[in-house]
Write a protein that holds these residues in place. Structure first.
Motif, PDB file in Angstrom:
ATOM      1  N   SER A 428       0.837  -1.213   0.000  1.00  0.00           N
ATOM      2  CA  SER A 428       0.000   0.000   0.000  1.00  0.00           C
ATOM      3  C   SER A 428       0.863   1.250   0.000  1.00  0.00           C
ATOM      4  O   SER A 428       0.546   2.234  -0.674  1.00  0.00           O
ATOM      5  CB  SER A 428      -0.921  -0.007   1.223  1.00  0.00           C
ATOM      6  OG  SER A 428      -1.811  -1.098   1.182  1.00  0.00           O
ATOM      7  N   LYS A 429       1.960   1.212   0.731  1.00  0.00           N
ATOM      8  CA  LYS A 429       2.860   2.359   0.781  1.00  0.00           C
ATOM      9  C   LYS A 429       3.554   2.575  -0.565  1.00  0.00           C
ATOM     10  O   LYS A 429       3.832   3.717  -0.958  1.00  0.00           O
ATOM     11  CB  LYS A 429       3.919   2.156   1.875  1.00  0.00           C
ATOM     12  CG  LYS A 429       3.359   2.250   3.290  1.00  0.00           C
ATOM     13  CD  LYS A 429       2.807   3.639   3.546  1.00  0.00           C
ATOM     14  CE  LYS A 429       2.266   3.801   4.941  1.00  0.00           C
ATOM     15  NZ  LYS A 429       1.670   5.130   5.168  1.00  0.00           N
ATOM     16  N   LEU A 430       3.825   1.481  -1.252  1.00  0.00           N
ATOM     17  CA  LEU A 430       4.489   1.560  -2.557  1.00  0.00           C
ATOM     18  C   LEU A 430       3.486   1.673  -3.700  1.00  0.00           C
ATOM     19  O   LEU A 430       3.878   1.634  -4.862  1.00  0.00           O
ATOM     20  CB  LEU A 430       5.372   0.326  -2.766  1.00  0.00           C
ATOM     21  CG  LEU A 430       6.543   0.162  -1.788  1.00  0.00           C
ATOM     22  CD1 LEU A 430       7.217  -1.187  -1.977  1.00  0.00           C
ATOM     23  CD2 LEU A 430       7.548   1.289  -1.968  1.00  0.00           C
ATOM     24  N   ARG A 431       2.194   1.789  -3.347  1.00  0.00           N
ATOM     25  CA  ARG A 431       1.113   1.886  -4.330  1.00  0.00           C
ATOM     26  C   ARG A 431       1.073   0.682  -5.267  1.00  0.00           C
ATOM     27  O   ARG A 431       0.922   0.802  -6.485  1.00  0.00           O
ATOM     28  CB  ARG A 431       1.217   3.193  -5.126  1.00  0.00           C
ATOM     29  CG  ARG A 431       1.055   4.429  -4.244  1.00  0.00           C
ATOM     30  CD  ARG A 431       1.022   5.692  -5.049  1.00  0.00           C
ATOM     31  NE  ARG A 431       0.821   6.857  -4.172  1.00  0.00           N
ATOM     32  CZ  ARG A 431       0.723   8.109  -4.605  1.00  0.00           C
ATOM     33  NH1 ARG A 431       0.817   8.358  -5.906  1.00  0.00           N
ATOM     34  NH2 ARG A 431       0.542   9.090  -3.761  1.00  0.00           N
ATOM     35  N   LEU A 432       1.216  -0.492  -4.644  1.00  0.00           N
ATOM     36  CA  LEU A 432       1.089  -1.758  -5.371  1.00  0.00           C
ATOM     37  C   LEU A 432      -0.246  -2.378  -4.975  1.00  0.00           C
ATOM     38  O   LEU A 432      -0.461  -2.706  -3.812  1.00  0.00           O
ATOM     39  CB  LEU A 432       2.234  -2.706  -5.008  1.00  0.00           C
ATOM     40  CG  LEU A 432       3.652  -2.248  -5.378  1.00  0.00           C
ATOM     41  CD1 LEU A 432       4.681  -3.154  -4.730  1.00  0.00           C
ATOM     42  CD2 LEU A 432       3.828  -2.247  -6.883  1.00  0.00           C
ATOM     43  N   GLU A 433      -1.130  -2.537  -5.934  1.00  0.00           N
ATOM     44  CA  GLU A 433      -2.458  -3.068  -5.634  1.00  0.00           C
ATOM     45  C   GLU A 433      -2.387  -4.569  -5.341  1.00  0.00           C
ATOM     46  O   GLU A 433      -1.817  -5.336  -6.125  1.00  0.00           O
ATOM     47  CB  GLU A 433      -3.414  -2.834  -6.808  1.00  0.00           C
ATOM     48  CG  GLU A 433      -4.070  -1.473  -6.789  1.00  0.00           C
ATOM     49  CD  GLU A 433      -5.308  -1.461  -7.652  1.00  0.00           C
ATOM     50  OE1 GLU A 433      -6.340  -1.974  -7.208  1.00  0.00           O
ATOM     51  OE2 GLU A 433      -5.229  -0.941  -8.765  1.00  0.00           O
ATOM     52  N   PRO A 434      -2.972  -5.019  -4.224  1.00  0.00           N
ATOM     53  CA  PRO A 434      -2.945  -6.454  -3.903  1.00  0.00           C
ATOM     54  C   PRO A 434      -3.951  -7.275  -4.702  1.00  0.00           C
ATOM     55  O   PRO A 434      -3.787  -8.479  -4.831  1.00  0.00           O
ATOM     56  CB  PRO A 434      -3.289  -6.484  -2.409  1.00  0.00           C
ATOM     57  CG  PRO A 434      -4.076  -5.241  -2.171  1.00  0.00           C
ATOM     58  CD  PRO A 434      -3.549  -4.215  -3.135  1.00  0.00           C
ATOM     59  N   ALA A 435      -5.004  -6.633  -5.242  1.00  0.00           N
ATOM     60  CA  ALA A 435      -6.056  -7.381  -5.951  1.00  0.00           C
ATOM     61  C   ALA A 435      -5.523  -8.167  -7.155  1.00  0.00           C
ATOM     62  O   ALA A 435      -5.840  -9.355  -7.300  1.00  0.00           O
ATOM     63  CB  ALA A 435      -7.175  -6.439  -6.372  1.00  0.00           C
ATOM     64  N   PRO A 436      -4.702  -7.568  -8.053  1.00  0.00           N
ATOM     65  CA  PRO A 436      -4.153  -8.369  -9.157  1.00  0.00           C
ATOM     66  C   PRO A 436      -3.316  -9.554  -8.677  1.00  0.00           C
ATOM     67  O   PRO A 436      -3.324 -10.614  -9.304  1.00  0.00           O
ATOM     68  CB  PRO A 436      -3.284  -7.351  -9.921  1.00  0.00           C
ATOM     69  CG  PRO A 436      -3.885  -6.030  -9.611  1.00  0.00           C
ATOM     70  CD  PRO A 436      -4.350  -6.137  -8.193  1.00  0.00           C
TER      71      PRO A 436
END
Length: 503
Positions: A428-436
């Protein structure tokens, strides 16, 4: 038509049983509550509740989880209208006009519009699921291993295309999810892979651990670092009845939102959020009262609320017919079905008719429940909004730990969940979406299985995937995947070239 009616009769006989009725009600109440409470969301809640589904029949468990999902779409509108704070991502758009209506003394009308629009859209889209499900299932039965591999690849690419933020980051998360899904014992050779000598990983990474950690624990950590501010609307909610003029303006918006949401919900990576934003943009263009947008236009509440609920229902279509999750919540549903020993896909209609038609019928029942739960109980939900988060998260963490441990009675699962929780926070801090990543985790092992089958049947010939004469479905799906990937990467390539020329 007669077959559809008989199937729906079977579905209602299942959905209206006492146990399923109670769990549908429980799911709707929990869904509304987590939609009302900002910062929790259906993905985190469903991932936290997965352990308690083990002791329940598969149909009952899925009915409850589905109720949580579409119930959250209803509940999210309450916080958006009364607090200017969306309880669910798909309700972000509702804050733009709903809160302005509340400030003008029309909070009751805004809440009624959201509830009635959601009910209508949910009813229509559920009918679409019932009508299209068997048709798509027959089409899907003609799919071979190569076609399934190409379809799943398309699903992964579209989930990355429609993800927020950087495209390359989304692709990276998809690849990571596929890699994590391959951890464990190779089914065909019996060899362990990527286990690093850890015996607990021989059966693979636990789906509940990764889902609960990436969405549940990570969300708790993020909520704790945000300053909590909930200023509930001090004025009275007001009358829930709409004026004749408001009915006249809201009705076309609900109809447009229902159609748009029903279509966008089917797309992999789409879902309720995309439908709500798309509906709002459409209403701003086509409404005769577009000059009122930003000051409390009822169209800006009616359209998006209908769209997000319609999309929530139709996202079950690719899950039930093809076994492909359209979004993160549907990926959790796939995990819940697999845990119950059920493989979602086209054969589920024949193998599990009670589950298939019972779930569809329960959506109608659930939508009626939500209409009753939301409007008369607005006062209860307003009181719930005043509960500080510091009193909520300890009980969530305790429930989470007990639930994970109870699956295998192994403390390793708790550590694994905590590790993924920290990783989810860093993402989340690195703006990486967990959904994919979660969709990749679910589809990865299935893709590998169909890839191997296709290669065995073709005796190692890779052209089986692009041979239009023998496998036209696979060829078309791969072509669509290529177009989607190119259109996704093209803006980044052009930006890089323009930057190089400027230097």
């Amino acid at each position: 038509m007669e077959l559809l009616i008989s199937n729906l009769a079977l579905g209602f006989s299942v959905a209206l049983s006492f146990e399923n009725l109670m769990f549908a009600l429980l799911g709707c109440v929990i869904g509304t509550a987590i939609g009302v409470l900002p910062g929790i969301g259906p993905v985190a809640t469903i991932s936290l509740l997965l352990p308690i589904t083990f002791g329940q029949p598969a149909t009952t468990a899925i009915i409850m989880l589905a109720g949580i999902y579409y119930g959250a779409q209803y509940g999210g509108s309450t916080t958006s209208i009364l607090l200017n704070l969306p309880g669910e991502v798909s309700s972000v758009v509702t804050t733009l006009e709903g809160y302005k209506m509340a400030r003008k003394g029309r909070a009751g009308a805004a809440l009624a519009t959201a509830a009635i629009g959601s009910f209508f859209a949910g009813t229509v889209s559920t009918l679409l699921v019932a009508a299209s499900g068997p048709v798509l299932t027959k089409v899907a039965l003609s799919f071979g291993p190569a076609d399934y591999f190409s379809l799943m690849l398309l699903g992964l690419i579209i989930s990355a295309v429609l993800a927020q933020g950087s495209v390359l980051k989304a692709i990276g998360m998809v690849v990571l999810g596929v890699g994590l899904g391959l951890v464990g014992t190779d089914v065909q050779t019996g060899q362990q892979r990527f286990t690093f000598g850890i015996p607990e990983l021989s059966d693979g990474i636990g789906f509940v651990s990764i889902a609960m950690g990436m969405f549940g624990i990570a969300e708790i950590i993020l909520n704790l670092e945000r300053p909590e501010s909930r200023n509930v609307l001090s004025s009275k909610v007001g009358s829930l009845f709409l004026t004749k003029e408001e009915w006249k303006r809201a009705t076309p918006s609900v109809l447009r939102g229902t159609v748009l949401g029903s279509l966008l919900g089917i797309l992999p990576g789409g879902g309720a959020s995309l439908a709500a934003f798309g509906s709002y943009m459409m209403e701003r263009r086509v409404s005769k009262f577009r000059h009122e947008f930003g000051t409390g236009a009822i169209e800006g509440v009616a359209g998006p609320e209908a769209a997000n609920n319609a999309a929530a229902q139709t996202s079950f279509i690719p899950l039930l017919t093809l076994g492909i999750p359209a979004n993160a919540v549907m990926a959790l549903m796939v995990g819940a079905l697999i845990i119950q020993g059920i493989q979602p896909g086209p054969r589920m209609v024949e193998a599990q008719p009670d589950l298939f038609w019972g779930l569809i019928a329960s959506m109608w029942v659930g939508n009626l429940m939500l209409l009753v739960i939301n409007l008369p109980m607005i006062g209860v939900w307003v009181k719930l909004l005043q509960v500080p988060y510091k009193y909520l998260y300890p009980s969530i963490l305790i429930f989470c730990s007990i639930g994970v441990y109870s699956i295998n009675n192994n403390v390793f699962d708790v550590y694994q969940t905590l590790l993924f929780g920290i990783f989810g926070y860093l993402c989340s801090k690195l703006r990486l979406e967990p959904a994919p990543m979660l969709i990749g985790f679910v589809l990865g092992p299935m893709m590998e299985e169909h890839l191997r089958r296709a290669m065995l049947l073709s005796r190692g010939d890779p052209y089986v995937f692009i041979d239009y004469q023998t496998r036209p479905i696979s060829t078309v799906l791969l072509a669509i995947s290529a177009v989607a990937l190119i259109s996704m990467l093209l803006p980044s390539i052009r930006k890089g070239k323009d930057k190089a020329l400027a230097e």
